[in-house]
Design a protein around this motif. Structure first.
Motif, mmCIF file in Angstrom:
data_model
loop_
_atom_site.group_PDB
_atom_site.id
_atom_site.type_symbol
_atom_site.label_atom_id
_atom_site.label_comp_id
_atom_site.label_asym_id
_atom_site.label_seq_id
_atom_site.Cartn_x
_atom_site.Cartn_y
_atom_site.Cartn_z
ATOM 1 N N VAL A 1 0.854 -1.185 0.000
ATOM 2 C CA VAL A 1 0.000 0.000 0.000
ATOM 3 C C VAL A 1 0.893 1.240 0.000
ATOM 4 C CG1 VAL A 1 -1.773 1.293 1.236
ATOM 5 C CG2 VAL A 1 -1.840 -1.201 1.215
ATOM 6 N N ASP A 2 0.678 2.115 -0.970
ATOM 7 C CA ASP A 2 1.522 3.300 -1.121
ATOM 8 C C ASP A 2 1.584 4.131 0.154
ATOM 9 O OD1 ASP A 2 2.045 2.583 -3.681
ATOM 10 O OD2 ASP A 2 0.664 4.006 -4.624
ATOM 11 N N PHE A 3 2.769 4.708 0.406
ATOM 12 C CA PHE A 3 3.010 5.621 1.531
ATOM 13 C C PHE A 3 2.732 4.935 2.879
ATOM 14 C CE2 PHE A 3 1.345 8.083 -2.115
ATOM 15 C CZ PHE A 3 2.522 8.697 -2.479
ATOM 16 N N SER A 4 3.040 3.661 2.953
ATOM 17 C CA SER A 4 2.913 2.922 4.212
ATOM 18 C C SER A 4 4.000 1.857 4.235
ATOM 19 C CB SER A 4 1.534 2.263 4.338
ATOM 20 O OG SER A 4 1.464 1.080 3.560
ATOM 21 N N ARG A 5 4.122 1.184 5.377
ATOM 22 C CA ARG A 5 5.083 0.087 5.504
ATOM 23 C C ARG A 5 4.352 -1.244 5.528
ATOM 24 N NH1 ARG A 5 9.762 1.486 9.780
ATOM 25 N NH2 ARG A 5 10.669 -0.219 8.591
ATOM 26 N N PHE A 6 3.125 -1.260 4.982
ATOM 27 C CA PHE A 6 2.282 -2.447 5.039
ATOM 28 C C PHE A 6 2.192 -3.114 3.669
ATOM 29 C CE2 PHE A 6 -0.252 0.114 8.387
ATOM 30 C CZ PHE A 6 0.797 -0.020 9.275
ATOM 31 N N THR A 7 2.376 -4.429 3.672
ATOM 32 C CA THR A 7 2.289 -5.242 2.452
ATOM 33 C C THR A 7 1.218 -6.297 2.638
ATOM 34 O OG1 THR A 7 4.660 -4.935 2.057
ATOM 35 C CG2 THR A 7 3.583 -6.708 0.856
ATOM 36 N N PHE A 8 0.469 -6.582 1.591
ATOM 37 C CA PHE A 8 -0.559 -7.607 1.671
ATOM 38 C C PHE A 8 0.063 -8.989 1.869
ATOM 39 C CE2 PHE A 8 -3.366 -4.481 -0.412
ATOM 40 C CZ PHE A 8 -4.503 -4.653 0.365
ATOM 41 N N GLY A 9 -0.531 -9.773 2.759
ATOM 42 C CA GLY A 9 -0.112 -11.152 2.988
ATOM 43 C C GLY A 9 -1.308 -12.079 2.813
ATOM 44 N N PRO A 10 -1.423 -12.780 1.690
ATOM 45 C CA PRO A 10 -2.584 -13.645 1.454
ATOM 46 C C PRO A 10 -2.588 -14.860 2.369
ATOM 47 C CG PRO A 10 -0.949 -13.965 -0.271
ATOM 48 C CD PRO A 10 -0.456 -12.822 0.572
ATOM 49 N N ILE A 11 -3.735 -15.176 2.945
ATOM 50 C CA ILE A 11 -3.917 -16.368 3.763
ATOM 51 C C ILE A 11 -5.014 -17.210 3.131
ATOM 52 C CG2 ILE A 11 -4.679 -17.221 6.015
ATOM 53 C CD1 ILE A 11 -3.320 -14.887 7.319
ATOM 54 N N GLU A 12 -4.648 -18.389 2.694
ATOM 55 C CA GLU A 12 -5.564 -19.223 1.922
ATOM 56 C C GLU A 12 -6.837 -19.547 2.698
ATOM 57 O OE1 GLU A 12 -7.060 -20.858 -1.305
ATOM 58 O OE2 GLU A 12 -5.109 -19.850 -1.234
ATOM 59 N N GLY A 13 -6.724 -19.755 4.009
ATOM 60 C CA GLY A 13 -7.900 -20.082 4.808
ATOM 61 C C GLY A 13 -8.909 -18.954 4.886
ATOM 62 N N MET A 14 -8.509 -17.719 4.524
ATOM 63 C CA MET A 14 -9.422 -16.575 4.548
ATOM 64 C C MET A 14 -10.096 -16.338 3.197
ATOM 65 S SD MET A 14 -7.158 -13.858 6.817
ATOM 66 C CE MET A 14 -8.420 -12.576 6.761
ATOM 67 N N ARG A 15 -9.815 -17.196 2.221
ATOM 68 C CA ARG A 15 -10.376 -16.986 0.885
ATOM 69 C C ARG A 15 -11.909 -16.981 0.947
ATOM 70 N NH1 ARG A 15 -8.316 -17.229 -4.151
ATOM 71 N NH2 ARG A 15 -6.333 -18.111 -3.401
ATOM 72 N N GLY A 16 -12.500 -15.978 0.318
ATOM 73 C CA GLY A 16 -13.951 -15.864 0.269
ATOM 74 C C GLY A 16 -14.556 -15.113 1.440
ATOM 75 N N THR A 17 -13.742 -14.734 2.442
ATOM 76 C CA THR A 17 -14.292 -14.039 3.612
ATOM 77 C C THR A 17 -14.453 -12.541 3.377
ATOM 78 O OG1 THR A 17 -12.091 -13.645 4.577
ATOM 79 C CG2 THR A 17 -13.208 -15.723 5.159
#
Length: 487
Positions: free
Chosen positions: A401-417
Protein backbone atom coordinates in the motif's frame (compact mmCIF):
# COMPACT_ATOMS: atom_id res chain seq x y z
CA UNK A 1 51.77 -7.21 19.32
CA UNK A 2 52.06 -8.64 15.82
CA UNK A 3 49.01 -10.84 16.36
CA UNK A 4 47.07 -7.89 17.83
CA UNK A 5 47.90 -5.70 14.82
CA UNK A 6 46.79 -8.44 12.46
CA UNK A 7 43.49 -8.85 14.31
CA UNK A 8 42.98 -5.09 14.22
CA UNK A 9 43.53 -5.03 10.45
CA UNK A 10 40.97 -7.81 10.09
CA UNK A 11 38.53 -5.80 12.19
CA UNK A 12 39.08 -2.70 10.03
CA UNK A 13 38.47 -4.78 6.90
CA UNK A 14 35.25 -6.21 8.35
CA UNK A 15 33.97 -2.77 9.37
CA UNK A 16 34.67 -1.27 5.94
CA UNK A 17 32.85 -4.18 4.34
CA UNK A 18 29.86 -3.78 6.67
CA UNK A 19 29.64 -0.02 6.06
CA UNK A 20 30.12 -0.50 2.31
CA UNK A 21 32.94 2.04 2.09
CA UNK A 22 36.35 2.03 0.42
CA UNK A 23 37.80 4.75 2.65
CA UNK A 24 37.07 6.46 5.95
CA UNK A 25 36.20 10.12 6.48
CA UNK A 26 39.21 12.36 7.32
CA UNK A 27 39.71 15.07 9.94
CA UNK A 28 41.53 18.35 9.41
CA UNK A 29 44.90 16.57 9.89
CA UNK A 30 44.07 13.86 7.31
CA UNK A 31 43.58 11.11 9.90
CA UNK A 32 40.84 8.51 9.42
CA UNK A 33 37.72 8.98 11.55
CA UNK A 34 34.24 7.51 11.70
CA UNK A 35 31.42 9.81 10.67
CA UNK A 36 28.47 10.20 13.05
CA UNK A 37 26.29 8.17 10.69
CA UNK A 38 28.81 5.31 10.50
CA UNK A 39 29.18 5.30 14.29
CA UNK A 40 25.42 4.98 14.64
CA UNK A 41 25.35 2.02 12.20
CA UNK A 42 28.12 0.24 14.10
CA UNK A 43 26.42 0.87 17.44
CA UNK A 44 23.13 -0.57 16.16
CA UNK A 45 24.98 -3.63 14.86
CA UNK A 46 27.56 -4.38 17.60
CA UNK A 47 26.86 -1.96 20.47
CA UNK A 48 28.42 1.24 21.82
CA UNK A 49 31.29 -0.54 23.60
CA UNK A 50 32.54 -1.99 20.30
CA UNK A 51 32.15 1.34 18.47
CA UNK A 52 34.09 3.31 21.11
CA UNK A 53 36.89 0.73 21.12
CA UNK A 54 37.09 0.74 17.32
CA UNK A 55 37.34 4.55 17.11
CA UNK A 56 40.27 4.43 19.56
CA UNK A 57 41.99 1.51 17.76
CA UNK A 58 41.58 3.21 14.36
CA UNK A 59 43.49 6.26 15.61
CA UNK A 60 46.24 4.10 17.16
CA UNK A 61 46.60 2.04 13.96
CA UNK A 62 47.47 5.02 11.74
CA UNK A 63 49.80 6.41 14.41
CA UNK A 64 51.75 3.14 14.63
CA UNK A 65 51.76 2.24 10.93
CA UNK A 66 52.45 5.77 9.68
CA UNK A 67 50.06 5.24 6.75
CA UNK A 68 46.30 5.47 6.28
CA UNK A 69 44.05 2.66 7.46
CA UNK A 70 43.08 1.95 3.83
CA UNK A 71 46.74 1.34 2.88
CA UNK A 72 47.26 -0.91 5.90
CA UNK A 73 44.43 -3.29 4.99
CA UNK A 74 45.44 -3.70 1.32
CA UNK A 75 48.01 -6.36 2.26
CA UNK A 76 45.43 -8.25 4.31
CA UNK A 77 42.96 -8.20 1.40
CA UNK A 78 45.54 -9.66 -1.00
CA UNK A 79 46.46 -12.33 1.52
CA UNK A 80 42.81 -13.26 2.02
CA UNK A 81 42.19 -13.49 -1.73
CA UNK A 82 45.08 -15.93 -2.11
CA UNK A 83 43.86 -18.00 0.84
CA UNK A 84 40.30 -18.03 -0.57
CA UNK A 85 41.51 -19.47 -3.88
CA UNK A 86 43.47 -22.14 -2.02
CA UNK A 87 40.45 -23.00 0.13
CA UNK A 88 38.19 -23.19 -2.94
CA UNK A 89 40.53 -25.72 -4.55
CA UNK A 90 40.58 -27.81 -1.36
CA UNK A 91 36.77 -27.73 -1.13
CA UNK A 92 36.41 -28.82 -4.77
CA UNK A 93 38.75 -31.76 -4.13
CA UNK A 94 36.81 -32.82 -1.02
CA UNK A 95 33.48 -32.56 -2.87
CA UNK A 96 34.82 -34.82 -5.60
CA UNK A 97 35.91 -37.39 -3.00
CA UNK A 98 32.48 -37.21 -1.31
CA UNK A 99 30.75 -37.87 -4.65
CA UNK A 100 32.87 -40.96 -5.19
CA UNK A 101 32.11 -42.28 -1.69
CA UNK A 102 28.39 -41.53 -2.13
CA UNK A 103 28.33 -43.44 -5.42
CA UNK A 104 29.91 -46.46 -3.73
CA UNK A 105 27.40 -46.30 -0.86
CA UNK A 106 24.47 -46.11 -3.29
CA UNK A 107 25.68 -49.23 -5.06
CA UNK A 108 25.82 -51.05 -1.73
CA UNK A 109 22.39 -49.69 -0.74
CA UNK A 110 20.78 -51.26 -3.82
CA UNK A 111 21.75 -54.74 -2.76
CA UNK A 112 18.87 -56.76 -1.23
CA UNK A 113 19.46 -57.45 2.45
CA UNK A 114 18.21 -56.96 5.97
CA UNK A 115 16.74 -53.51 6.60
CA UNK A 116 15.62 -51.61 9.66
CA UNK A 117 17.24 -48.88 11.70
CA UNK A 118 20.82 -48.36 10.63
CA UNK A 119 23.19 -46.69 13.11
CA UNK A 120 25.77 -44.34 11.62
CA UNK A 121 28.15 -41.72 12.94
CA UNK A 122 26.53 -38.26 12.81
CA UNK A 123 28.31 -35.02 11.93
CA UNK A 124 28.34 -34.03 15.60
CA UNK A 125 30.32 -37.12 16.60
CA UNK A 126 27.27 -38.76 18.17
CA UNK A 127 25.58 -41.91 17.00
CA UNK A 128 22.65 -41.10 14.73
CA UNK A 129 19.76 -43.30 13.60
CA UNK A 130 18.86 -43.34 9.91
CA UNK A 131 16.12 -45.27 8.17
CA UNK A 132 17.02 -47.96 5.65
CA UNK A 133 14.22 -49.99 4.03
CA UNK A 134 14.27 -53.75 4.30
CA UNK A 135 15.02 -54.96 0.76
CA UNK A 136 13.72 -58.43 1.56
CA UNK A 137 10.13 -57.08 1.76
CA UNK A 138 7.93 -57.42 -1.30
CA UNK A 139 7.01 -53.76 -1.73
CA UNK A 140 10.65 -52.67 -1.58
CA UNK A 141 11.59 -55.31 -4.13
CA UNK A 142 8.92 -53.83 -6.39
CA UNK A 143 10.44 -50.35 -5.89
CA UNK A 144 13.87 -51.67 -6.70
CA UNK A 145 12.59 -53.14 -9.96
CA UNK A 146 10.82 -49.89 -10.88
CA UNK A 147 13.87 -47.76 -10.08
CA UNK A 148 16.06 -50.04 -12.17
CA UNK A 149 13.62 -49.79 -15.10
CA UNK A 150 12.59 -53.45 -14.92
CA UNK A 151 9.03 -54.70 -15.34
CA UNK A 152 7.69 -56.02 -12.03
CA UNK A 153 6.21 -59.49 -12.46
CA UNK A 154 5.77 -60.37 -8.77
CA UNK A 155 2.77 -60.09 -6.45
CA UNK A 156 1.05 -56.68 -6.49
CA UNK A 157 -0.65 -57.15 -3.09
CA UNK A 158 1.22 -55.47 -0.24
CA UNK A 159 1.42 -57.39 3.05
CA UNK A 160 0.14 -55.00 5.72
CA UNK A 161 2.14 -56.75 8.47
CA UNK A 162 5.36 -56.13 6.54
CA UNK A 163 4.28 -52.53 6.06
CA UNK A 164 3.59 -52.10 9.78
CA UNK A 165 6.99 -53.55 10.67
CA UNK A 166 8.80 -51.12 8.38
CA UNK A 167 6.63 -48.16 9.38
CA UNK A 168 7.59 -48.64 13.04
CA UNK A 169 11.30 -48.55 12.19
CA UNK A 170 10.82 -45.49 9.98
CA UNK A 171 8.97 -43.54 12.69
CA UNK A 172 11.32 -44.53 15.52
CA UNK A 173 14.37 -43.37 13.55
CA UNK A 174 13.24 -39.76 13.09
CA UNK A 175 9.82 -39.01 14.58
CA UNK A 176 10.41 -35.28 15.08
CA UNK A 177 11.45 -34.79 11.45
CA UNK A 178 8.36 -36.63 10.21
CA UNK A 179 6.07 -34.52 12.40
CA UNK A 180 7.77 -31.34 11.20
CA UNK A 181 6.87 -32.37 7.66
CA UNK A 182 3.29 -33.27 8.57
CA UNK A 183 2.53 -30.14 10.62
CA UNK A 184 4.95 -27.81 8.86
CA UNK A 185 4.31 -24.18 7.81
CA UNK A 186 1.13 -23.39 5.87
CA UNK A 187 0.10 -20.02 4.42
CA UNK A 188 -1.22 -18.68 7.75
CA UNK A 189 1.47 -20.00 10.13
CA UNK A 190 4.23 -18.53 7.95
CA UNK A 191 3.07 -15.08 9.15
CA UNK A 192 2.97 -16.06 12.84
CA UNK A 193 5.57 -16.22 15.59
CA UNK A 194 5.60 -19.73 17.04
CA UNK A 195 5.62 -20.52 20.75
CA UNK A 196 6.82 -23.99 21.73
CA UNK A 197 5.27 -24.83 25.08
CA UNK A 198 3.92 -27.64 27.23
CA UNK A 199 1.11 -25.43 28.57
CA UNK A 200 -2.43 -25.80 27.26
CA UNK A 201 -2.90 -22.02 27.56
CA UNK A 202 -0.53 -19.04 27.32
CA UNK A 203 -1.13 -15.38 28.08
CA UNK A 204 0.87 -12.17 27.59
CA UNK A 205 2.51 -10.94 30.79
CA UNK A 206 3.84 -7.50 29.80
CA UNK A 207 3.72 -4.83 27.12
CA UNK A 208 6.44 -2.75 25.49
CA UNK A 209 7.40 0.50 27.25
CA UNK A 210 5.83 3.44 25.40
CA UNK A 211 8.06 6.34 26.53
CA UNK A 212 10.66 7.05 29.23
CA UNK A 213 11.83 10.67 28.68
CA UNK A 214 10.28 13.44 30.84
CA UNK A 215 11.13 16.79 32.43
CA UNK A 216 13.10 16.55 35.68
CA UNK A 217 11.21 16.90 38.96
CA UNK A 218 12.57 15.99 42.44
CA UNK A 219 10.14 13.07 42.77
CA UNK A 220 9.92 9.56 41.33
CA UNK A 221 7.23 9.88 38.64
CA UNK A 222 7.06 6.77 36.43
CA UNK A 223 5.31 7.34 33.12
CA UNK A 224 2.29 5.21 32.29
CA UNK A 225 2.57 2.44 29.73
CA UNK A 226 0.34 2.11 26.71
CA UNK A 227 -2.84 0.27 27.58
CA UNK A 228 -2.77 -3.39 26.66
CA UNK A 229 -5.22 -6.21 27.20
CA UNK A 230 -3.65 -9.69 27.16
CA UNK A 231 -5.52 -12.53 25.44
CA UNK A 232 -5.50 -16.21 26.34
CA UNK A 233 -4.30 -18.50 23.54
CA UNK A 234 -5.36 -22.12 23.80
CA UNK A 235 -3.69 -25.25 22.45
CA UNK A 236 -5.97 -28.08 21.33
CA UNK A 237 -5.33 -31.83 21.07
CA UNK A 238 -5.56 -32.99 17.45
CA UNK A 239 -5.19 -36.28 15.61
CA UNK A 240 -5.26 -37.97 12.23
CA UNK A 241 -6.83 -41.39 11.60
CA UNK A 242 -6.22 -42.52 8.02
CA UNK A 243 -7.05 -45.92 6.55
CA UNK A 244 -5.23 -47.12 3.44
CA UNK A 245 -5.40 -50.26 1.34
CA UNK A 246 -1.74 -50.62 0.26
CA UNK A 247 -2.66 -52.82 -2.71
CA UNK A 248 -4.68 -49.90 -4.14
CA UNK A 249 -1.70 -47.53 -4.22
CA UNK A 250 1.20 -49.83 -5.17
CA UNK A 251 0.97 -48.89 -8.87
CA UNK A 252 0.81 -45.18 -8.01
CA UNK A 253 3.92 -45.52 -5.86
CA UNK A 254 5.83 -47.35 -8.57
CA UNK A 255 4.82 -44.75 -11.12
CA UNK A 256 5.93 -41.96 -8.81
CA UNK A 257 9.30 -43.61 -8.27
CA UNK A 258 9.81 -44.05 -11.98
CA UNK A 259 8.80 -40.47 -12.86
CA UNK A 260 10.87 -38.91 -10.07
CA UNK A 261 13.83 -41.25 -10.63
CA UNK A 262 14.13 -41.88 -6.90
CA UNK A 263 16.01 -44.80 -5.43
CA UNK A 264 14.16 -47.30 -3.18
CA UNK A 265 16.13 -46.09 -0.15
CA UNK A 266 14.91 -42.53 -0.77
CA UNK A 267 11.19 -43.26 -0.96
CA UNK A 268 9.93 -46.43 0.76
CA UNK A 269 6.17 -46.90 0.78
CA UNK A 270 5.74 -45.57 4.33
CA UNK A 271 7.32 -42.25 3.35
CA UNK A 272 5.13 -42.08 0.28
CA UNK A 273 2.03 -42.59 2.45
CA UNK A 274 3.02 -39.84 4.91
CA UNK A 275 4.36 -37.23 2.49
CA UNK A 276 2.28 -37.79 -0.64
CA UNK A 277 -1.09 -39.00 0.67
CA UNK A 278 -1.56 -37.61 4.19
CA UNK A 279 0.30 -34.30 4.26
CA UNK A 280 -1.42 -32.50 1.30
CA UNK A 281 -4.88 -33.09 2.79
CA UNK A 282 -3.67 -32.33 6.31
CA UNK A 283 -2.31 -28.96 5.09
CA UNK A 284 -5.75 -28.07 3.72
CA UNK A 285 -7.52 -29.14 6.91
CA UNK A 286 -5.11 -27.27 9.20
CA UNK A 287 -5.41 -24.12 7.10
CA UNK A 288 -9.20 -24.23 7.45
CA UNK A 289 -9.16 -25.09 11.17
CA UNK A 290 -6.54 -22.52 12.24
CA UNK A 291 -8.33 -19.76 10.29
CA UNK A 292 -12.09 -20.37 10.62
CA UNK A 293 -12.36 -23.24 13.08
CA UNK A 294 -14.82 -23.35 16.00
CA UNK A 295 -13.96 -25.96 18.62
CA UNK A 296 -16.65 -28.54 19.39
CA UNK A 297 -16.48 -31.24 22.03
CA UNK A 298 -16.52 -34.71 20.41
CA UNK A 299 -19.89 -36.43 20.86
CA UNK A 300 -20.09 -39.98 22.19
CA UNK A 301 -21.77 -42.51 19.94
CA UNK A 302 -22.15 -45.77 21.83
CA UNK A 303 -18.70 -47.02 22.78
CA UNK A 304 -17.06 -44.65 20.27
CA UNK A 305 -17.16 -40.98 19.26
CA UNK A 306 -18.53 -39.24 16.21
CA UNK A 307 -15.44 -37.74 14.48
CA UNK A 308 -15.38 -33.94 14.40
CA UNK A 309 -14.97 -32.04 11.16
CA UNK A 310 -11.62 -30.36 10.54
CA UNK A 311 -13.12 -26.94 11.34
CA UNK A 312 -14.31 -28.23 14.74
CA UNK A 313 -10.85 -29.08 16.12
CA UNK A 314 -9.90 -25.60 17.40
CA UNK A 315 -10.87 -21.92 17.53
CA UNK A 316 -9.33 -20.23 14.50
CA UNK A 317 -7.97 -16.69 14.58
CA UNK A 318 -10.66 -15.29 12.24
CA UNK A 319 -13.32 -16.89 14.47
CA UNK A 320 -11.71 -15.25 17.52
CA UNK A 321 -11.84 -11.86 15.78
CA UNK A 322 -15.50 -12.41 14.91
CA UNK A 323 -16.24 -13.19 18.58
CA UNK A 324 -14.59 -9.91 19.60
CA UNK A 325 -16.51 -7.98 16.95
CA UNK A 326 -19.81 -9.59 17.97
CA UNK A 327 -19.12 -8.54 21.57
CA UNK A 328 -18.36 -4.97 20.38
CA UNK A 329 -14.93 -5.16 22.01
CA UNK A 330 -13.47 -1.64 22.11
CA UNK A 331 -9.87 -2.69 22.78
CA UNK A 332 -9.50 -3.89 19.19
CA UNK A 333 -9.40 -1.22 16.49
CA UNK A 334 -12.18 -2.00 14.00
CA UNK A 335 -11.25 -0.49 10.66
CA UNK A 336 -13.87 1.39 8.62
CA UNK A 337 -17.40 1.71 10.00
CA UNK A 338 -20.10 -0.87 10.64
CA UNK A 339 -21.82 -0.47 7.28
CA UNK A 340 -18.71 0.09 5.16
CA UNK A 341 -18.51 -1.85 1.92
CA UNK A 342 -15.10 -2.24 0.31
CA UNK A 343 -16.58 -1.81 -3.13
CA UNK A 344 -14.72 -2.23 -6.39
CA UNK A 345 -12.10 -0.38 -8.38
CA UNK A 346 -11.09 3.05 -7.16
CA UNK A 347 -13.51 2.84 -4.22
CA UNK A 348 -11.65 -0.25 -2.98
CA UNK A 349 -8.33 1.60 -3.18
CA UNK A 350 -9.74 4.46 -1.09
CA UNK A 351 -11.16 2.13 1.56
CA UNK A 352 -7.88 0.23 1.97
CA UNK A 353 -5.92 3.49 2.22
CA UNK A 354 -8.38 4.77 4.83
CA UNK A 355 -8.00 1.54 6.82
CA UNK A 356 -4.21 1.88 6.77
CA UNK A 357 -4.51 5.52 7.91
CA UNK A 358 -6.60 4.39 10.89
CA UNK A 359 -3.82 2.20 12.31
CA UNK A 360 -2.53 3.55 15.63
CA UNK A 361 0.51 5.88 15.29
CA UNK A 362 2.38 3.56 17.67
CA UNK A 363 2.38 0.89 14.94
CA UNK A 364 2.54 2.94 11.73
CA UNK A 365 6.36 2.81 11.63
CA UNK A 366 6.43 -1.00 11.90
CA UNK A 367 6.74 -3.19 8.84
CA UNK A 368 3.59 -5.33 8.94
CA UNK A 369 1.42 -7.49 6.73
CA UNK A 370 -2.19 -6.86 5.84
CA UNK A 371 -3.40 -10.44 6.33
CA UNK A 372 -6.24 -10.80 3.86
CA UNK A 373 -8.56 -12.85 1.72
CA UNK A 374 -6.49 -13.72 -1.41
CA UNK A 375 -9.44 -12.78 -3.66
CA UNK A 376 -9.52 -9.32 -2.06
CA UNK A 377 -5.80 -8.85 -2.75
CA UNK A 378 -6.31 -9.74 -6.41
CA UNK A 379 -9.15 -7.18 -6.66
CA UNK A 380 -6.94 -4.51 -5.07
CA UNK A 381 -4.03 -5.32 -7.40
CA UNK A 382 -6.21 -5.13 -10.51
CA UNK A 383 -7.85 -1.90 -9.34
CA UNK A 384 -4.41 -0.35 -8.76
CA UNK A 385 -3.26 -1.54 -12.20
CA UNK A 386 -6.33 0.00 -13.86
CA UNK A 387 -5.82 3.36 -12.12
CA UNK A 388 -2.05 3.44 -12.69
CA UNK A 389 -1.53 1.38 -15.88
CA UNK A 390 2.04 2.62 -16.35
CA UNK A 391 3.16 1.49 -12.89
CA UNK A 392 5.20 -1.71 -13.03
CA UNK A 393 4.98 -4.17 -10.14
CA UNK A 394 8.67 -4.73 -9.39
CA UNK A 395 7.93 -7.13 -6.53
CA UNK A 396 5.81 -9.60 -8.49
CA UNK A 397 2.89 -10.73 -6.34
CA UNK A 398 3.96 -8.65 -3.31
CA UNK A 399 1.48 -5.77 -3.24
CA UNK A 400 2.34 -2.82 -0.98
CA UNK A 401 0.00 0.00 0.00
CA UNK A 402 1.52 3.30 -1.12
CA UNK A 403 3.01 5.62 1.53
CA UNK A 404 2.91 2.92 4.21
CA UNK A 405 5.08 0.09 5.50
CA UNK A 406 2.28 -2.45 5.04
CA UNK A 407 2.29 -5.24 2.45
CA UNK A 408 -0.56 -7.61 1.67
CA UNK A 409 -0.11 -11.15 2.99
CA UNK A 410 -2.58 -13.65 1.45
CA UNK A 411 -3.92 -16.37 3.76
CA UNK A 412 -5.56 -19.22 1.92
CA UNK A 413 -7.90 -20.08 4.81
CA UNK A 414 -9.42 -16.58 4.55
CA UNK A 415 -10.38 -16.99 0.89
CA UNK A 416 -13.95 -15.86 0.27
CA UNK A 417 -14.29 -14.04 3.61
CA UNK A 418 -13.67 -10.51 2.27
CA UNK A 419 -11.86 -9.79 5.55
CA UNK A 420 -8.43 -8.42 6.43
CA UNK A 421 -6.50 -7.49 9.56
CA UNK A 422 -3.18 -5.87 10.43
CA UNK A 423 -1.00 -6.86 13.39
CA UNK A 424 2.73 -7.25 14.15
CA UNK A 425 4.15 -10.74 13.67
CA UNK A 426 5.07 -10.90 17.36
CA UNK A 427 1.37 -10.39 18.21
CA UNK A 428 0.16 -13.17 15.87
CA UNK A 429 0.88 -16.46 17.65
CA UNK A 430 1.09 -20.15 16.74
CA UNK A 431 1.34 -22.70 19.57
CA UNK A 432 2.97 -26.11 19.24
CA UNK A 433 3.79 -28.74 21.84
CA UNK A 434 7.36 -28.95 23.13
CA UNK A 435 7.22 -32.47 24.59
CA UNK A 436 7.97 -35.15 21.93
CA UNK A 437 6.03 -37.66 24.07
CA UNK A 438 2.81 -35.80 23.23
CA UNK A 439 3.42 -36.44 19.51
CA UNK A 440 2.47 -39.96 18.47
CA UNK A 441 2.65 -41.52 15.02
CA UNK A 442 2.08 -45.22 14.43
CA UNK A 443 0.44 -47.77 12.19
CA UNK A 444 -1.87 -50.72 12.87
CA UNK A 445 -3.02 -53.39 10.45
CA UNK A 446 -6.42 -55.00 9.98
CA UNK A 447 -6.34 -57.77 7.35
CA UNK A 448 -5.64 -55.90 4.08
CA UNK A 449 -6.05 -52.45 5.62
CA UNK A 450 -3.31 -50.26 7.11
CA UNK A 451 -4.33 -47.56 9.60
CA UNK A 452 -2.15 -44.53 10.27
CA UNK A 453 -2.69 -42.79 13.63
CA UNK A 454 -1.09 -39.54 14.74
CA UNK A 455 -1.65 -37.16 17.68
CA UNK A 456 -0.27 -33.73 18.56
CA UNK A 457 -1.29 -30.36 20.09
CA UNK A 458 -1.62 -27.05 18.27
CA UNK A 459 -3.37 -23.66 18.51
CA UNK A 460 -3.34 -20.05 17.34
CA UNK A 461 -4.42 -16.59 18.49
CA UNK A 462 -3.28 -13.08 19.38
CA UNK A 463 -1.09 -11.69 22.18
CA UNK A 464 -2.73 -8.33 22.97
CA UNK A 465 -5.95 -6.75 21.70
CA UNK A 466 -4.68 -3.20 21.21
CA UNK A 467 -2.25 -4.37 18.51
CA UNK A 468 -5.07 -5.75 16.31
CA UNK A 469 -6.57 -3.64 13.48
CA UNK A 470 -9.28 -5.53 11.63
CA UNK A 471 -12.04 -5.28 9.05
CA UNK A 472 -14.70 -8.02 9.15
CA UNK A 473 -17.79 -8.03 6.91
CA UNK A 474 -21.04 -8.28 8.87
CA UNK A 475 -22.04 -11.46 7.02
CA UNK A 476 -18.79 -13.16 8.11
CA UNK A 477 -19.33 -12.22 11.77
CA UNK A 478 -22.88 -13.60 11.65
CA UNK A 479 -21.57 -16.82 10.09
CA UNK A 480 -18.68 -17.54 12.47
CA UNK A 481 -20.14 -15.98 15.64
CA UNK A 482 -23.89 -16.64 15.41
CA UNK A 483 -26.17 -15.36 18.17
CA UNK A 484 -27.19 -18.87 19.24
CA UNK A 485 -23.65 -19.46 20.53
CA UNK A 486 -24.18 -16.65 23.05
CA UNK A 487 -21.25 -14.65 21.72
Amino acid sequence: NKMRNRNLLLTVTAVMSFLGISSFAKDADGRSILSAGDQQKLTEKWGKQFTDAFVKDLAELEEKEGVSAEESVKGVAAEYEAQSKKDAATIAQLQDEIKKLKAENEKLGKLPGEGGVEVTNGTDGKMKKEFKPDMSLMHNKAYYAAAAGDVWTGDSTVDTNELKTEFGKYVSSDKISIFNKLVGPISCTSYMSTIITDKFEVRASQAAIDSVLQTFTPRFTPKGKSKFTPMTIKMYPMKINVSIYPSDIINDVLGYLYDEKLEPKDMPIVRYIVEQLIRPKLDEDRELALCKGRYKEPEASGDSFTPNKAEETCDGFVTQLCDLKKASDTDVTWLLNETAELGEGEELLKQIEKAVDDVSPLYKNKTMFIHADPDLIVKYGRAYRDKFPNTKNEDGEKIKVDFSRFTFGPIEGMRGTGAFFITPKENFKHLMSRDPKTMSLRMTTDDYQAKVLGEWREGTGFWIKEAIFAYLPTALVDELAPAELGV
